[in-house]
Design a protein around this motif. Sequence first.
Motif, PDB file in Angstrom:
ATOM      1  N   THR A  10       0.839  -1.201   0.000  1.00  9.99           N
ATOM      2  CA  THR A  10       0.000   0.000   0.000  1.00  9.99           C
ATOM      3  C   THR A  10       0.874   1.251   0.000  1.00  9.99           C
ATOM      4  O   THR A  10       2.029   1.225   0.439  1.00  9.99           O
ATOM      5  CB  THR A  10      -0.911   0.062   1.250  1.00  9.99           C
ATOM      6  OG1 THR A  10      -0.108   0.231   2.415  1.00  9.99           O
ATOM      7  CG2 THR A  10      -1.771  -1.187   1.379  1.00  9.99           C
ATOM      8  N   ALA A  39      -6.745   1.549  -6.936  1.00 10.71           N
ATOM      9  CA  ALA A  39      -7.482   1.136  -5.738  1.00 10.71           C
ATOM     10  C   ALA A  39      -6.755   1.660  -4.519  1.00 10.71           C
ATOM     11  O   ALA A  39      -6.295   0.902  -3.683  1.00 10.71           O
ATOM     12  CB  ALA A  39      -7.610  -0.376  -5.695  1.00 10.71           C
ATOM     13  N   SER A  41      -5.486   2.786  -1.089  1.00  9.83           N
ATOM     14  CA  SER A  41      -5.936   2.309   0.220  1.00  9.83           C
ATOM     15  C   SER A  41      -5.224   3.023   1.357  1.00  9.83           C
ATOM     16  O   SER A  41      -5.210   2.536   2.469  1.00  9.83           O
ATOM     17  CB  SER A  41      -5.680   0.805   0.347  1.00  9.83           C
ATOM     18  OG  SER A  41      -4.303   0.521   0.240  1.00  9.83           O
ATOM     19  N   TYR A 187     -10.274  -2.176 -10.092  1.00 11.22           N
ATOM     20  CA  TYR A 187     -10.315  -2.104  -8.633  1.00 11.22           C
ATOM     21  C   TYR A 187     -10.539  -3.498  -8.033  1.00 11.22           C
ATOM     22  O   TYR A 187      -9.841  -3.912  -7.095  1.00 11.22           O
ATOM     23  CB  TYR A 187     -11.430  -1.155  -8.194  1.00 11.22           C
ATOM     24  CG  TYR A 187     -11.646  -1.122  -6.705  1.00 11.22           C
ATOM     25  CD1 TYR A 187     -10.819  -0.381  -5.877  1.00 11.22           C
ATOM     26  CD2 TYR A 187     -12.705  -1.835  -6.130  1.00 11.22           C
ATOM     27  CE1 TYR A 187     -11.017  -0.352  -4.505  1.00 11.22           C
ATOM     28  CE2 TYR A 187     -12.904  -1.809  -4.760  1.00 11.22           C
ATOM     29  CZ  TYR A 187     -12.070  -1.071  -3.952  1.00 11.22           C
ATOM     30  OH  TYR A 187     -12.257  -1.054  -2.603  1.00 11.22           O
ATOM     31  N   ASP A 188     -11.508  -4.249  -8.571  1.00 15.48           N
ATOM     32  CA  ASP A 188     -11.799  -5.584  -8.041  1.00 15.48           C
ATOM     33  C   ASP A 188     -10.630  -6.543  -8.262  1.00 15.48           C
ATOM     34  O   ASP A 188     -10.324  -7.374  -7.400  1.00 15.48           O
ATOM     35  CB  ASP A 188     -13.067  -6.153  -8.687  1.00 15.48           C
ATOM     36  CG  ASP A 188     -14.326  -5.438  -8.226  1.00 15.48           C
ATOM     37  OD1 ASP A 188     -14.286  -4.803  -7.144  1.00 15.48           O
ATOM     38  OD2 ASP A 188     -15.343  -5.511  -8.934  1.00 15.48           O
ATOM     39  N   GLU A 191      -8.062  -5.791  -5.585  1.00 11.81           N
ATOM     40  CA  GLU A 191      -8.478  -6.271  -4.270  1.00 11.81           C
ATOM     41  C   GLU A 191      -8.248  -7.768  -4.142  1.00 11.81           C
ATOM     42  O   GLU A 191      -7.785  -8.255  -3.106  1.00 11.81           O
ATOM     43  CB  GLU A 191      -9.952  -5.920  -4.030  1.00 11.81           C
ATOM     44  CG  GLU A 191     -10.208  -4.433  -3.814  1.00 11.81           C
ATOM     45  CD  GLU A 191      -9.447  -3.905  -2.611  1.00 11.81           C
ATOM     46  OE1 GLU A 191      -9.753  -4.321  -1.482  1.00 11.81           O
ATOM     47  OE2 GLU A 191      -8.523  -3.094  -2.817  1.00 11.81           O
ATOM     48  N   ARG A 192      -8.539  -8.515  -5.201  1.00 11.91           N
ATOM     49  CA  ARG A 192      -8.288  -9.961  -5.175  1.00 11.91           C
ATOM     50  C   ARG A 192      -6.790 -10.243  -5.113  1.00 11.91           C
ATOM     51  O   ARG A 192      -6.339 -11.151  -4.410  1.00 11.91           O
ATOM     52  CB  ARG A 192      -8.906 -10.625  -6.405  1.00 11.91           C
ATOM     53  CG  ARG A 192     -10.423 -10.793  -6.335  1.00 11.91           C
ATOM     54  CD  ARG A 192     -10.928 -11.677  -7.442  1.00 11.91           C
ATOM     55  NE  ARG A 192     -10.766 -11.067  -8.751  1.00 11.91           N
ATOM     56  CZ  ARG A 192     -11.691 -10.293  -9.338  1.00 11.91           C
ATOM     57  NH1 ARG A 192     -12.840 -10.050  -8.703  1.00 11.91           N
ATOM     58  NH2 ARG A 192     -11.479  -9.774 -10.524  1.00 11.91           N
ATOM     59  N   ARG A 194      -4.329  -8.329  -3.899  1.00 10.63           N
ATOM     60  CA  ARG A 194      -3.772  -7.976  -2.602  1.00 10.63           C
ATOM     61  C   ARG A 194      -4.124  -9.002  -1.531  1.00 10.63           C
ATOM     62  O   ARG A 194      -3.362  -9.230  -0.595  1.00 10.63           O
ATOM     63  CB  ARG A 194      -4.276  -6.598  -2.182  1.00 10.63           C
ATOM     64  CG  ARG A 194      -3.567  -5.456  -2.899  1.00 10.63           C
ATOM     65  CD  ARG A 194      -4.191  -4.142  -2.551  1.00 10.63           C
ATOM     66  NE  ARG A 194      -3.370  -3.040  -3.020  1.00 10.63           N
ATOM     67  CZ  ARG A 194      -3.788  -1.780  -3.067  1.00 10.63           C
ATOM     68  NH1 ARG A 194      -4.988  -1.479  -2.654  1.00 10.63           N
ATOM     69  NH2 ARG A 194      -2.989  -0.834  -3.513  1.00 10.63           N
ATOM     70  N   ALA A 195      -5.295  -9.609  -1.665  1.00 13.60           N
ATOM     71  CA  ALA A 195      -5.738 -10.581  -0.668  1.00 13.60           C
ATOM     72  C   ALA A 195      -4.865 -11.835  -0.652  1.00 13.60           C
ATOM     73  O   ALA A 195      -4.865 -12.587   0.314  1.00 13.60           O
ATOM     74  CB  ALA A 195      -7.194 -10.967  -0.922  1.00 13.60           C
TER      75      ALA A 195
END
Length: 207
Positions: A10, A39, A41, A187-188, A191-192, A194-195
């Motif tokens: 991040t 995205a 954060s 963006y989605d 997020e996937r 980074r998870a």
Amino acid sequence: MKTVVASFDTLAAASKAATKLMAAGFMQSDINIVSNNTAFSGASVNPDARPVDNDDGVATGALAGGALGVAAGVTISLMGLAIPGIGPILAAGTLATALAGAGAGAVAGGLIGALTDIGVPDDDAHFYAESVRRGGAVVTVRTDESRTTLAESILEAEGAIDIDERVERWRRDGWKGFDSDASPYSYDDLERERARYRTPQVPRQGM
């Protein structure tokens, strides 16, 4: 002189690392930050930040044109740009100047060229460009050899990722190298991505 480089998941983590570097006596002019801005954060920097994904690819939300508040009384100005294959980014330092100058941010491989120009080896520059593409933030610091270990220790302590391990995972998924013609992550997607990761790293040196 050496260029020490590390990637973070991040912008908030990268800005904290920059704070620690300056607190340890490294010059602000020797520090660069470049972060994905699709995205964003970094709630500790701007809690109202929202994802940026414009038709023209220019970052207009989050921190474009703003500044990171880092060491006491010091700010790092951030510039909103767009990079082929990555999309909107935020950059600070000589990297931002290089990417903005002469349309460098709009040409293929702009980030790779900017990284190699400040001393990051070409192969490593591809790795770090890909980390930005996948939602990360890269910090570089230029230092004399006597303080290289200190810079590496600070970046590692602040949670720099293990870039070699990360690249190996990408390769297992079929990644062959940074591609400026690839579609930027949504963006989605980010997020996937980074998870999937939560691993610390040893920063890498450039000449």
